[in-house]
Structure formats: C-alpha cells, structure tokens
Scaffold this motif. Structure first.
Motif, PDB file in Angstrom:
ATOM      1  N   PRO A 148       0.705  -1.133   0.083  1.00  0.00           N
ATOM      2  CA  PRO A 148       0.071  -0.015  -0.020  1.00  0.00           C
ATOM      3  C   PRO A 148       0.918   1.025  -0.114  1.00  0.00           C
ATOM      4  CG  PRO A 148       0.179  -0.828   2.351  1.00  0.00           C
ATOM      5  CD  PRO A 148       0.923  -1.757   1.411  1.00  0.00           C
ATOM      6  N   ALA A 149       1.968   1.212  -0.774  1.00  0.00           N
ATOM      7  CA  ALA A 149       2.612   2.626  -0.866  1.00  0.00           C
ATOM      8  C   ALA A 149       3.590   2.557  -2.161  1.00  0.00           C
ATOM      9  CB  ALA A 149       3.684   2.693   0.436  1.00  0.00           C
ATOM     10  N   THR A 150       3.806   3.810  -2.594  1.00  0.00           N
ATOM     11  CA  THR A 150       4.484   3.940  -3.628  1.00  0.00           C
ATOM     12  C   THR A 150       5.547   5.233  -3.315  1.00  0.00           C
ATOM     13  OG1 THR A 150       2.950   5.653  -4.580  1.00  0.00           O
ATOM     14  CG2 THR A 150       2.641   3.492  -5.352  1.00  0.00           C
ATOM     15  N   PRO A 151       6.780   5.173  -4.352  1.00  0.00           N
ATOM     16  CA  PRO A 151       7.526   6.067  -4.220  1.00  0.00           C
ATOM     17  C   PRO A 151       7.025   7.688  -4.243  1.00  0.00           C
ATOM     18  CG  PRO A 151       8.483   4.366  -5.420  1.00  0.00           C
ATOM     19  CD  PRO A 151       7.028   4.068  -5.271  1.00  0.00           C
ATOM     20  N   GLN A 152       7.399   8.390  -3.199  1.00  0.00           N
ATOM     21  CA  GLN A 152       6.795   9.660  -3.388  1.00  0.00           C
ATOM     22  C   GLN A 152       7.626  10.838  -4.079  1.00  0.00           C
ATOM     23  OE1 GLN A 152       3.841  10.297  -1.738  1.00  0.00           O
ATOM     24  NE2 GLN A 152       4.077   8.167  -1.820  1.00  0.00           N
ATOM     25  N   SER A 153       8.759  10.414  -4.609  1.00  0.00           N
ATOM     26  CA  SER A 153       9.500  11.195  -5.669  1.00  0.00           C
ATOM     27  C   SER A 153      10.322  10.351  -6.326  1.00  0.00           C
ATOM     28  CB  SER A 153      10.301  12.375  -4.871  1.00  0.00           C
ATOM     29  OG  SER A 153      11.127  11.619  -3.870  1.00  0.00           O
ATOM     30  N   ALA A 154      10.990  10.915  -7.381  1.00  0.00           N
ATOM     31  CA  ALA A 154      12.129  10.109  -7.917  1.00  0.00           C
ATOM     32  C   ALA A 154      13.496   9.711  -7.124  1.00  0.00           C
ATOM     33  CB  ALA A 154      12.973  10.838  -9.185  1.00  0.00           C
ATOM     34  N   ALA A 155      13.592  10.498  -6.135  1.00  0.00           N
ATOM     35  CA  ALA A 155      14.672  10.080  -5.064  1.00  0.00           C
ATOM     36  C   ALA A 155      14.424   9.005  -4.248  1.00  0.00           C
ATOM     37  CB  ALA A 155      14.984  11.416  -4.347  1.00  0.00           C
ATOM     38  N   ASP A 156      13.022   8.996  -4.068  1.00  0.00           N
ATOM     39  CA  ASP A 156      12.367   7.933  -3.002  1.00  0.00           C
ATOM     40  C   ASP A 156      12.227   6.658  -3.910  1.00  0.00           C
ATOM     41  OD1 ASP A 156      11.180   7.179  -0.670  1.00  0.00           O
ATOM     42  OD2 ASP A 156       9.296   7.193  -1.525  1.00  0.00           O
ATOM     43  N   ALA A 157      12.602   6.552  -5.064  1.00  0.00           N
ATOM     44  CA  ALA A 157      12.144   5.325  -5.899  1.00  0.00           C
ATOM     45  C   ALA A 157      13.280   4.135  -5.779  1.00  0.00           C
ATOM     46  CB  ALA A 157      12.103   5.818  -7.434  1.00  0.00           C
ATOM     47  N   TRP A 158      14.201   4.629  -4.926  1.00  0.00           N
ATOM     48  CA  TRP A 158      15.355   3.572  -4.791  1.00  0.00           C
ATOM     49  C   TRP A 158      14.836   2.144  -4.460  1.00  0.00           C
ATOM     50  CZ3 TRP A 158      16.488   1.613  -0.260  1.00  0.00           C
ATOM     51  CH2 TRP A 158      15.805   1.999   0.815  1.00  0.00           C
ATOM     52  N   TRP A 159      13.700   2.098  -3.677  1.00  0.00           N
ATOM     53  CA  TRP A 159      13.583   0.896  -3.076  1.00  0.00           C
ATOM     54  C   TRP A 159      12.703   0.014  -3.942  1.00  0.00           C
ATOM     55  CZ3 TRP A 159       8.273   0.466  -2.313  1.00  0.00           C
ATOM     56  CH2 TRP A 159       7.531   1.452  -2.351  1.00  0.00           C
ATOM     57  N   LEU A 160      12.170   0.480  -4.958  1.00  0.00           N
ATOM     58  CA  LEU A 160      11.678   0.021  -6.057  1.00  0.00           C
ATOM     59  C   LEU A 160      12.332  -0.615  -6.983  1.00  0.00           C
ATOM     60  CD1 LEU A 160       8.443  -0.523  -6.064  1.00  0.00           C
ATOM     61  CD2 LEU A 160       8.247   1.230  -7.810  1.00  0.00           C
ATOM     62  N   PRO A 161      12.136  -2.034  -7.432  1.00  0.00           N
ATOM     63  CA  PRO A 161      13.010  -2.776  -8.579  1.00  0.00           C
ATOM     64  C   PRO A 161      12.813  -1.896  -9.970  1.00  0.00           C
ATOM     65  CG  PRO A 161      11.754  -4.273  -7.029  1.00  0.00           C
ATOM     66  CD  PRO A 161      11.152  -2.916  -6.878  1.00  0.00           C
ATOM     67  N   ALA A 162      13.842  -2.090 -10.699  1.00  0.00           N
ATOM     68  CA  ALA A 162      13.806  -1.411 -11.999  1.00  0.00           C
ATOM     69  C   ALA A 162      12.695  -1.799 -12.917  1.00  0.00           C
ATOM     70  CB  ALA A 162      15.295  -1.665 -12.537  1.00  0.00           C
ATOM     71  N   HIS A 163      12.363  -3.052 -12.854  1.00  0.00           N
ATOM     72  CA  HIS A 163      11.197  -3.541 -13.732  1.00  0.00           C
ATOM     73  C   HIS A 163       9.798  -3.178 -13.346  1.00  0.00           C
ATOM     74  CE1 HIS A 163      11.112  -6.513 -10.579  1.00  0.00           C
ATOM     75  NE2 HIS A 163       9.556  -6.946 -11.142  1.00  0.00           N
ATOM     76  N   LEU A 164       9.714  -2.494 -12.181  1.00  0.00           N
ATOM     77  CA  LEU A 164       8.507  -1.917 -11.768  1.00  0.00           C
ATOM     78  C   LEU A 164       8.569  -0.384 -11.552  1.00  0.00           C
ATOM     79  CD1 LEU A 164       7.675  -4.219  -8.469  1.00  0.00           C
ATOM     80  CD2 LEU A 164       6.776  -4.233 -10.796  1.00  0.00           C
ATOM     81  N   GLY A 165       9.477   0.104 -12.508  1.00  0.00           N
ATOM     82  CA  GLY A 165       9.522   1.586 -12.369  1.00  0.00           C
ATOM     83  C   GLY A 165      10.640   2.151 -11.460  1.00  0.00           C
ATOM     84  N   GLY A 166      11.136   1.433 -10.450  1.00  0.00           N
ATOM     85  CA  GLY A 166      12.043   2.162  -9.707  1.00  0.00           C
ATOM     86  C   GLY A 166      13.498   2.377 -10.068  1.00  0.00           C
ATOM     87  N   THR A 167      14.310   2.764  -9.260  1.00  0.00           N
ATOM     88  CA  THR A 167      15.429   3.229  -9.506  1.00  0.00           C
ATOM     89  C   THR A 167      16.567   2.198  -9.033  1.00  0.00           C
ATOM     90  OG1 THR A 167      15.798   4.678  -7.878  1.00  0.00           O
ATOM     91  CG2 THR A 167      15.074   5.636  -9.769  1.00  0.00           C
ATOM     92  N   ALA A 168      16.149   0.955  -8.238  1.00  0.00           N
ATOM     93  CA  ALA A 168      17.278   0.020  -7.933  1.00  0.00           C
ATOM     94  C   ALA A 168      18.043  -0.755  -9.127  1.00  0.00           C
ATOM     95  CB  ALA A 168      16.281  -1.020  -7.143  1.00  0.00           C
ATOM     96  N   PRO A 169      19.158  -1.050  -8.990  1.00  0.00           N
ATOM     97  CA  PRO A 169      19.944  -1.634  -9.904  1.00  0.00           C
ATOM     98  C   PRO A 169      19.190  -2.869 -10.740  1.00  0.00           C
ATOM     99  CG  PRO A 169      21.054  -2.045  -7.959  1.00  0.00           C
ATOM    100  CD  PRO A 169      19.927  -1.156  -7.756  1.00  0.00           C
ATOM    101  N   THR A 170      19.382  -3.006 -11.718  1.00  0.00           N
ATOM    102  CA  THR A 170      18.856  -4.193 -12.379  1.00  0.00           C
ATOM    103  C   THR A 170      19.651  -5.476 -11.982  1.00  0.00           C
ATOM    104  OG1 THR A 170      20.376  -4.313 -14.223  1.00  0.00           O
ATOM    105  CG2 THR A 170      18.147  -3.005 -14.395  1.00  0.00           C
TER     106      THR A 170
END
Length: 239
Positions: A210-232
């Motif tokens: 029930p949560a999504t990144p609140q900014s581009a800087a906060d997208a680190w914890w989401l996998p790349a294949h889900l649109g986040g900025t974690a490394p592949t």
C-alpha cells in the motif's frame, strides 16, 4: 535447555515495531507447522529480515533458529545474543559443520530459517538460490515453508542509510503452503520449485503493497522492472 532470552528479545522487537509505527500485512501464517521440523525460507532484501521472518512463525508459537554468517557470532553485542537464541553460525569455508548442526536441529523438531540467496539482493529481486535448504529438507524429511518479505528494505539495506524514524512504513509478509520435497527428486529441482513459489509470493506482496515512491529520489527501493531506480539484477551482479 529452556529459551530464556528468545521470548524477551521478541517482546523488545514488538515494542520497537510499535515505536516505529510499522504497519504490517501478514498473510499465510497458518502454513507454519505448529510442531515438528521445518525449513522456513525467505527472500533477503534487508539487514533486518531475520526479525520479520521470525515474526511469521509467532502465531504458530514457534521459535526460528536462523543460519547466519559466522562473523555475526563474533560481534561483541550480537554474538552472545545469537548464541543464546541457538542460531546457527555458518563458516563458508567449512559449511558442512553448519549443515550438520541444522540437520540435527530439524530432526529434533526445530524450525530452521534459511535465506537461500545467501546475501542481500541489491536489485530487490530474487537472486540465484543455493540448494542447501532443499537438501536439508530432503535429508531431514521435513517441509520447506516458502515466504516473501516486502518493504523491509526501506528500513535498512545494503548501500542505503538506515531509517528508523516514525515513518509508518508498511511491511508485507507472505507465507506460502509448505513444499514437500520428493526423496527421489534432485535438490536442484526442489530448489527450482521453491524459487518459483517464492517468486509468486513476492509478486503478490508487491502488488498489494500500500505505498509507492513519493519522488524520483524515493524510488530507490522499487525494482527497476517496476519503474524504480534500484539496480537491475545484471547491474547488481556487476557491482
């Protein structure tokens, strides 16, 4: 020997969770057997995953003995705690000793906790699995209980500062039906079945989180294949 320290440690962890105002979504805990040996197998995305994996076994009133790297047992703080809670040190140069220790515990009816990826996955996807969990379950003739964690990486993970503020982080814990390893089945085949089931559980946890990144800087914890900025996975392996 009675577990004098483990229950108070669990109580302290619960109090800490309350102080952090963590929100839990825990599903499938009835799959953890209330008696007898079992291998509880989880993905690994945070330094704190052993705490949350153990939490999944509490409704069944089970204490999980985790296999952890030997250096943790040498630490002046964590070492005495780990030994008192009867966790199992793993010296990677002499893995057969830890295997024998875990096998004996399983045969005596204990629940053993294993992270088959061995180390934290920086991509927050499943890495390749070691076959140790499958081999233990086969030899001890006990079930493998697959599970998946999600959200724990936001608290403390490799390459990021820990965040123990009162941030209302959701933590998802999904436990799947036990897998009975065939005695004639290869450990590799059992491991593949286990990984497939854990992938399903992980995807379910991610879908319902029930949560999504609140900014581009906060997208680190989401996998790349889900649109986040974690490394592949490939980038993580290269690093």
């Amino acid at each position: 020997m009675a577990d004098l320290l483990y229950p108070p440690v669990i109580g302290a962890a619960r109090a800490w969770f309350k102080a952090l105002d963590l929100r839990f979504d825990i599903r499938g805990t009835t799959h953890v057997p209330s008696r007898g040996g079992a291998v509880l197998v989880s993905n690994h995305i945070s330094y704190l995953d052993f705490i949350f994996t153990g939490l999944a076994a509490r409704p069944a009133k089970r204490l999980v003995r985790f296999m952890a790297k030997e250096s943790v047992f040498r630490h002046k703080v964590s070492g005495p705690l780990m030994r008192a809670m009867k966790h199992i040190p793993v010296d990677r140069s002499r893995g057969e000793d830890a295997y024998a220790h875990a096998l004996k515990a399983l045969r005596s009816g204990e629940v053993i906790g294993v992270f088959p990826e061995a180390t934290i996955s920086p991509s927050f996807t499943l890495k390749d699995f070691k076959t140790g969990a499958a081999r233990l379950a086969q030899e001890a003739r006990v079930p493998l209980v697959p599970m998946a964690l999600w959200g724990t990486q936001r608290l403390w993970t490799k390459g990021h500062k820990r965040d123990f503020g009162r941030n209302h982080f959701p933590v998802s814990i999904q436990v799947g039906e036990p897998i009975e390893p065939g005695q004639e089945e290869s450990a590799l085949s059992v491991t593949e079945r286990l990984r497939d089931r854990m992938q399903e559980l992980l995807e379910a946890a991610q879908r319902t989180y029930p949560a999504t990144p609140q900014s581009a800087a906060d997208a680190w914890w989401l996998p790349a294949h889900l649109g986040g900025t974690a490394p592949t996975p490939a980038q993580a392996q290269a690093l």
